[in-house]
Design a protein around this motif. Structure first.
Motif, PDB file in Angstrom:
ATOM      1  N   SER A 158      39.801 122.845  28.558  1.00  0.00           N
ATOM      2  CA  SER A 158      38.444 123.278  29.010  1.00  0.00           C
ATOM      3  C   SER A 158      37.503 123.836  28.050  1.00  0.00           C
ATOM      4  O   SER A 158      36.553 124.493  28.160  1.00  0.00           O
ATOM      5  CB  SER A 158      38.335 124.105  30.277  1.00  0.00           C
ATOM      6  N   GLU A 159      38.160 124.125  26.511  1.00  0.00           N
ATOM      7  CA  GLU A 159      37.124 124.675  25.536  1.00  0.00           C
ATOM      8  C   GLU A 159      37.049 123.680  24.538  1.00  0.00           C
ATOM      9  O   GLU A 159      37.753 122.541  24.304  1.00  0.00           O
ATOM     10  CB  GLU A 159      38.099 125.859  25.009  1.00  0.00           C
ATOM     11  N   ARG A 160      35.789 123.978  23.954  1.00  0.00           N
ATOM     12  CA  ARG A 160      35.419 122.969  22.817  1.00  0.00           C
ATOM     13  C   ARG A 160      35.918 123.813  21.481  1.00  0.00           C
ATOM     14  O   ARG A 160      35.478 125.030  21.293  1.00  0.00           O
ATOM     15  CB  ARG A 160      33.858 122.937  22.716  1.00  0.00           C
ATOM     16  N   PHE A 161      36.459 123.036  20.554  1.00  0.00           N
ATOM     17  CA  PHE A 161      36.694 123.562  19.283  1.00  0.00           C
ATOM     18  C   PHE A 161      35.953 122.670  18.176  1.00  0.00           C
ATOM     19  O   PHE A 161      36.218 121.464  18.034  1.00  0.00           O
ATOM     20  CB  PHE A 161      38.329 123.328  19.211  1.00  0.00           C
ATOM     21  N   LEU A 162      35.330 123.295  17.431  1.00  0.00           N
ATOM     22  CA  LEU A 162      34.456 122.640  16.327  1.00  0.00           C
ATOM     23  C   LEU A 162      35.029 123.112  15.022  1.00  0.00           C
ATOM     24  O   LEU A 162      35.159 124.158  14.588  1.00  0.00           O
ATOM     25  CB  LEU A 162      32.915 123.175  16.517  1.00  0.00           C
ATOM     26  N   TYR A 163      35.853 122.288  14.248  1.00  0.00           N
ATOM     27  CA  TYR A 163      36.177 122.229  12.835  1.00  0.00           C
ATOM     28  C   TYR A 163      34.942 121.923  12.093  1.00  0.00           C
ATOM     29  O   TYR A 163      34.149 121.290  12.238  1.00  0.00           O
ATOM     30  CB  TYR A 163      37.419 121.149  12.664  1.00  0.00           C
ATOM     31  N   TYR A 164      34.838 122.840  10.812  1.00  0.00           N
ATOM     32  CA  TYR A 164      34.092 122.806  10.006  1.00  0.00           C
ATOM     33  C   TYR A 164      34.363 123.026   8.495  1.00  0.00           C
ATOM     34  O   TYR A 164      35.509 123.481   8.422  1.00  0.00           O
ATOM     35  CB  TYR A 164      32.758 123.679  10.352  1.00  0.00           C
ATOM     36  N   ILE A 165      33.519 122.749   7.681  1.00  0.00           N
ATOM     37  CA  ILE A 165      33.889 122.718   6.246  1.00  0.00           C
ATOM     38  C   ILE A 165      33.115 124.132   5.944  1.00  0.00           C
ATOM     39  O   ILE A 165      32.120 124.033   6.135  1.00  0.00           O
ATOM     40  CB  ILE A 165      33.370 121.743   5.471  1.00  0.00           C
ATOM     41  N   GLY A 166      33.830 125.133   5.670  1.00  0.00           N
ATOM     42  CA  GLY A 166      33.262 126.222   4.809  1.00  0.00           C
ATOM     43  C   GLY A 166      33.039 126.384   3.525  1.00  0.00           C
ATOM     44  O   GLY A 166      34.266 125.847   2.876  1.00  0.00           O
ATOM     45  N   TRP A 167      32.117 126.409   2.730  1.00  0.00           N
ATOM     46  CA  TRP A 167      32.090 126.292   1.262  1.00  0.00           C
ATOM     47  C   TRP A 167      31.340 127.460   0.829  1.00  0.00           C
ATOM     48  O   TRP A 167      30.580 128.065   1.293  1.00  0.00           O
ATOM     49  CB  TRP A 167      31.555 125.045   0.768  1.00  0.00           C
ATOM     50  N   ASN A 168      31.573 127.785  -0.612  1.00  0.00           N
ATOM     51  CA  ASN A 168      31.112 128.731  -1.231  1.00  0.00           C
ATOM     52  C   ASN A 168      31.008 128.364  -2.615  1.00  0.00           C
ATOM     53  O   ASN A 168      31.921 127.571  -3.193  1.00  0.00           O
ATOM     54  CB  ASN A 168      31.933 130.317  -0.940  1.00  0.00           C
ATOM     55  N   LEU A 169      30.145 128.850  -3.497  1.00  0.00           N
ATOM     56  CA  LEU A 169      29.959 128.562  -4.880  1.00  0.00           C
ATOM     57  C   LEU A 169      31.170 128.949  -5.622  1.00  0.00           C
ATOM     58  O   LEU A 169      31.774 130.374  -5.502  1.00  0.00           O
ATOM     59  CB  LEU A 169      28.708 129.245  -5.521  1.00  0.00           C
ATOM     60  N   GLY A 170      31.583 128.579  -6.630  1.00  0.00           N
ATOM     61  CA  GLY A 170      32.725 128.804  -7.455  1.00  0.00           C
ATOM     62  C   GLY A 170      32.343 129.085  -8.943  1.00  0.00           C
ATOM     63  O   GLY A 170      31.080 129.097  -9.407  1.00  0.00           O
ATOM     64  N   VAL A 171      33.083 129.773  -9.763  1.00  0.00           N
ATOM     65  CA  VAL A 171      32.887 130.093 -11.030  1.00  0.00           C
ATOM     66  C   VAL A 171      33.337 129.113 -12.041  1.00  0.00           C
ATOM     67  O   VAL A 171      32.621 128.462 -12.843  1.00  0.00           O
ATOM     68  CB  VAL A 171      33.184 131.494 -11.524  1.00  0.00           C
ATOM     69  N   THR A 172      34.683 128.500 -11.677  1.00  0.00           N
ATOM     70  CA  THR A 172      35.216 127.463 -12.752  1.00  0.00           C
ATOM     71  C   THR A 172      35.008 126.086 -12.187  1.00  0.00           C
ATOM     72  O   THR A 172      35.186 125.175 -12.852  1.00  0.00           O
ATOM     73  CB  THR A 172      36.853 127.753 -12.689  1.00  0.00           C
ATOM     74  N   VAL A 173      34.637 126.094 -11.060  1.00  0.00           N
ATOM     75  CA  VAL A 173      34.141 124.647 -10.289  1.00  0.00           C
ATOM     76  C   VAL A 173      32.873 124.914  -9.543  1.00  0.00           C
ATOM     77  O   VAL A 173      32.769 126.159  -9.434  1.00  0.00           O
ATOM     78  CB  VAL A 173      35.189 124.333  -9.254  1.00  0.00           C
ATOM     79  N   PRO A 174      32.104 123.945  -9.221  1.00  0.00           N
ATOM     80  CA  PRO A 174      30.780 124.100  -8.749  1.00  0.00           C
ATOM     81  C   PRO A 174      30.729 124.899  -7.191  1.00  0.00           C
ATOM     82  O   PRO A 174      29.966 125.629  -6.899  1.00  0.00           O
ATOM     83  CB  PRO A 174      30.314 122.620  -8.600  1.00  0.00           C
ATOM     84  N   PHE A 175      31.905 124.382  -6.796  1.00  0.00           N
ATOM     85  CA  PHE A 175      32.066 125.030  -5.178  1.00  0.00           C
ATOM     86  C   PHE A 175      33.651 124.776  -4.863  1.00  0.00           C
ATOM     87  O   PHE A 175      34.300 124.127  -5.303  1.00  0.00           O
ATOM     88  CB  PHE A 175      31.237 124.314  -4.203  1.00  0.00           C
ATOM     89  N   ARG A 176      33.952 125.507  -3.764  1.00  0.00           N
ATOM     90  CA  ARG A 176      35.330 125.341  -3.070  1.00  0.00           C
ATOM     91  C   ARG A 176      34.963 125.213  -1.500  1.00  0.00           C
ATOM     92  O   ARG A 176      34.067 125.610  -0.980  1.00  0.00           O
ATOM     93  CB  ARG A 176      35.951 126.737  -3.178  1.00  0.00           C
ATOM     94  N   ASN A 177      36.028 124.113  -0.964  1.00  0.00           N
ATOM     95  CA  ASN A 177      35.644 124.023   0.337  1.00  0.00           C
ATOM     96  C   ASN A 177      36.966 124.433   1.181  1.00  0.00           C
ATOM     97  O   ASN A 177      38.127 124.477   0.506  1.00  0.00           O
ATOM     98  CB  ASN A 177      35.973 122.440   0.719  1.00  0.00           C
ATOM     99  N   SER A 178      36.762 125.056   2.237  1.00  0.00           N
ATOM    100  CA  SER A 178      37.982 125.330   3.153  1.00  0.00           C
ATOM    101  C   SER A 178      37.655 124.645   4.561  1.00  0.00           C
ATOM    102  O   SER A 178      36.531 124.474   4.939  1.00  0.00           O
ATOM    103  CB  SER A 178      38.102 126.933   3.211  1.00  0.00           C
ATOM    104  N   ILE A 179      38.790 124.915   5.492  1.00  0.00           N
ATOM    105  CA  ILE A 179      38.706 124.341   6.966  1.00  0.00           C
ATOM    106  C   ILE A 179      38.235 125.470   7.657  1.00  0.00           C
ATOM    107  O   ILE A 179      39.136 126.433   7.554  1.00  0.00           O
ATOM    108  CB  ILE A 179      39.905 123.539   7.256  1.00  0.00           C
TER     109      ILE A 179
END
Length: 133
Positions: free
Chosen positions: A98-119
């Protein structure tokens, strides 16, 4: 057998009037609300190119006629230094006990790469009967 999809056209495109919803309507996720009504979550961007999650409500029989647009983000970027400080983009919605779970991509800017993605995962505190399963 291969099915051929038929495009029905644009459902929603941000107007740029909101500070947090300037551009983009990406990564749509459909949630059945009731009858022919669906809530479509999507990722949008602000002036700083940070991602927020918003929604529109449509009647599936008239998908180009938006019934409601979120006035506030469902998810917004995290605080500086957190894994989602540059964006929170919903990617999957599921129900459990009976609960809703919303998975999402969290991202932040990187130094050695343009950005990093996480769940990331968000849980709705809403007890709206329209979403009871």
């Amino acid at each position: 057998m291969t099915c051929k999809w038929r495009k029905l056209g644009v459902v929603f495109c941000p107007t740029g009037k909101s500070d947090w919803m300037r551009s983009h309507a990406a990564v749509p996720i459909a949630e059945h609300v009731r009858d022919d009504i669906f809530k479509i979550y999507f990722s949008t961007r602000d002036d700083s190119n940070r991602s927020y999650t918003a929604y529109v409500v449509i009647d599936i029989n008239q998908p180009n006629n938006v019934l409601e647009i979120s006035e506030r983000p469902v998810l917004e970027p995290g605080s500086p230094g957190e894994f989602d400080d540059s964006g929170a983009m919903a990617t999957w919605l599921t129900y459990y006990r009976s609960e809703r779970f919303l998975y999402y991509i969290g991202w932040n800017l990187g130094v050695t790469v343009p950005f990093r993605n996480s769940i990331g995962l968000a849980v709705s505190g809403c007890q709206d009967d329209a979403f009871s399963r």
